[in-house]
Design a protein around this motif. Structure first.
Motif, mmCIF file in Angstrom:
data_model
loop_
_atom_site.group_PDB
_atom_site.id
_atom_site.type_symbol
_atom_site.label_atom_id
_atom_site.label_comp_id
_atom_site.label_asym_id
_atom_site.label_seq_id
_atom_site.Cartn_x
_atom_site.Cartn_y
_atom_site.Cartn_z
ATOM 1 N N ALA A 193 -18.420 70.257 44.671
ATOM 2 C CA ALA A 193 -17.605 69.545 43.444
ATOM 3 C C ALA A 193 -16.399 68.904 43.432
ATOM 4 C CB ALA A 193 -18.064 70.548 42.171
ATOM 5 N N VAL A 194 -15.501 69.944 43.914
ATOM 6 C CA VAL A 194 -14.069 69.181 43.950
ATOM 7 C C VAL A 194 -14.005 67.898 44.879
ATOM 8 C CG1 VAL A 194 -11.814 69.784 45.088
ATOM 9 C CG2 VAL A 194 -13.030 71.423 43.464
ATOM 10 N N GLU A 195 -14.431 68.097 46.274
ATOM 11 C CA GLU A 195 -14.668 66.768 47.046
ATOM 12 C C GLU A 195 -15.285 65.792 46.494
ATOM 13 O OE1 GLU A 195 -15.629 65.830 51.553
ATOM 14 O OE2 GLU A 195 -15.909 67.936 50.860
ATOM 15 N N ARG A 196 -16.356 65.826 45.989
ATOM 16 C CA ARG A 196 -17.119 64.829 45.229
ATOM 17 C C ARG A 196 -16.380 64.070 44.202
ATOM 18 N NH1 ARG A 196 -21.340 67.418 44.609
ATOM 19 N NH2 ARG A 196 -20.926 68.132 42.344
ATOM 20 N N HIS A 197 -15.695 64.886 43.435
ATOM 21 C CA HIS A 197 -14.970 64.422 42.322
ATOM 22 C C HIS A 197 -13.776 63.703 42.933
ATOM 23 C CE1 HIS A 197 -12.813 64.208 38.522
ATOM 24 N NE2 HIS A 197 -11.693 64.819 38.871
ATOM 25 N N ILE A 198 -13.045 64.147 43.863
ATOM 26 C CA ILE A 198 -11.917 63.478 44.607
ATOM 27 C C ILE A 198 -12.416 62.156 45.005
ATOM 28 C CG2 ILE A 198 -10.230 63.596 46.510
ATOM 29 C CD1 ILE A 198 -9.969 66.529 45.771
ATOM 30 N N ASN A 199 -13.310 62.160 45.475
ATOM 31 C CA ASN A 199 -13.809 60.681 46.227
ATOM 32 C C ASN A 199 -14.159 59.929 45.034
ATOM 33 O OD1 ASN A 199 -13.761 61.969 48.937
ATOM 34 N ND2 ASN A 199 -16.002 62.536 48.797
ATOM 35 N N GLY A 229 -13.009 59.925 41.933
ATOM 36 C CA GLY A 229 -11.640 59.771 41.153
ATOM 37 C C GLY A 229 -10.708 58.884 41.908
ATOM 38 N N THR A 230 -10.790 58.997 43.217
ATOM 39 C CA THR A 230 -9.880 58.095 43.998
ATOM 40 C C THR A 230 -10.424 56.443 44.162
ATOM 41 O OG1 THR A 230 -9.320 59.833 45.707
ATOM 42 C CG2 THR A 230 -8.866 57.811 46.180
ATOM 43 N N VAL A 231 -11.777 56.456 44.067
ATOM 44 C CA VAL A 231 -12.324 55.195 44.196
ATOM 45 C C VAL A 231 -11.889 54.598 42.661
ATOM 46 C CG1 VAL A 231 -14.418 53.713 44.096
ATOM 47 C CG2 VAL A 231 -14.035 55.427 45.900
ATOM 48 N N GLN A 232 -12.056 55.282 41.698
ATOM 49 C CA GLN A 232 -11.924 54.737 40.107
ATOM 50 C C GLN A 232 -10.487 54.396 40.153
ATOM 51 O OE1 GLN A 232 -13.262 57.912 37.651
ATOM 52 N NE2 GLN A 232 -15.300 57.122 37.505
ATOM 53 N N LYS A 233 -9.361 55.207 40.766
ATOM 54 C CA LYS A 233 -8.152 54.885 40.396
ATOM 55 C C LYS A 233 -7.711 53.733 41.014
ATOM 56 C CE LYS A 233 -3.755 57.344 40.301
ATOM 57 N NZ LYS A 233 -3.534 57.413 39.069
#
Length: 274
Positions: free
Chosen positions: A262-268, A270-274
């Motif tokens: 879940a953490v890795e998925r969220h980072i991926n 969130g980084t794209v969104q940012k």
């Protein structure tokens, strides 16, 4: 474990892997070691750092002129980030560490790229949101622990706390070695309970958390903890929400693979969104 000096005091942490930095913040009565299994699953892609907060693990106890607060814990985390990280971090906070993660973001937003909050102990939010009976449930449990400790009844205090968190019979099922480790953490846990009950984070603060945030909750956690995560879900802008199937409050210990994914998925994302 490695160490560095913050505010003139020793702070212990463990570090592994390389890549974008991920900072993992532990629950009360624990240490950075609670994240060992999760860290090993993340280290192939990330620089993973898990500090021991003031008074826990190998880190020195808080010795400031005022009573320990989550803002003091946040200053420790900021120091760790500034010492060890060359870029803004992804922060993951569980329980007590989740409440500290929120204070880090509010103090130093520029240091944090994304956040994962796993049942953060932001108990006063229940009262702010009108959930008085749920606030009272946690308050009574905390006061029971504090009262037992003040009376010198450490085992009774820990039994009440752990049985509340992990189900009846938890304390009785422990061998003597882990019981002794809990007893040794009593002083720091008293400070943690007091900082939980006095956490200043407000609904307005939640509305200022303008970064990609994932809130996670164990399927079998307590009702106050579940409701707290729902409050965060409803007030943090653009918040994502995920239930951890079959998990109680200590999900980083019981479900490390689910959390790492879940953490890795969220980072991926969130980084794209940012």
């Amino acid at each position: 474990m490695a160490e560095l000096s913050i505010e003139g005091r020793r702070v212990f942490y463990f570090e592994c892997g390389s890549g974008a930095p991920v900072v993992l913040l532990h629950a009360g009565a624990g240490s950075g070691k609670q994240w060992l299994k999760t860290a090993r699953l993340l280290e192939t892609r990330f620089q993973v750092i898990a500090p021991d907060l003031w008074g826990f693990g190998g880190t020195e106890k808080w010795s400031g002129e005022h009573e320990l607060t989550h803002d003091d814990q946040a200053l420790l985390v900021v120091g760790v980030i500034e010492h060890l990280c060359k870029e803004p971090v992804h922060i993951v906070g569980h329980s007590y560490g989740g409440a500290t993660a929120v204070r880090v973001i509010l103090q130093k937003r520029e240091l944090v790229r994304t956040a994962v909050l796993i049942e953060p102990i932001l108990t006063p939010l229940l009262a702010f949101a009108g959930e008085e009976s749920l606030f009272r449930e946690y308050f009574d449990m905390a006061q029971g622990f504090l009262g037992d400790v003040a009376a010198g009844k450490l085992d009774e205090g820990w039994r009440g706390f752990l049985d509340y968190r992990n189900g009846p019979g938890t304390w009785e099922a422990l061998s003597e070695a882990p019981r002794e480790r809990f007893r040794e953490a009593t002083e720091s846990t008293v400070a943690a309970f007091r900082s939980n009950l006095n956490n200043p984070t407000s609904i307005k603060d939640l509305e200022q958390l303008s970064l990609p945030t994932l809130v996670m909750c164990g399927e079998k956690t307590t009702v106050p903890d579940r409701r707290l995560t729902e409050i965060l879900r409803d007030y943090i802008p653009h918040c994502r929400y995920e239930i951890i199937p079959g998990a109680e409050h200590m999900s980083p210990l019981s479900h490390p693979a689910f959390i790492a994914e879940a953490v890795e998925r969220h980072i991926n994302v969130g980084t794209v969104q940012k």
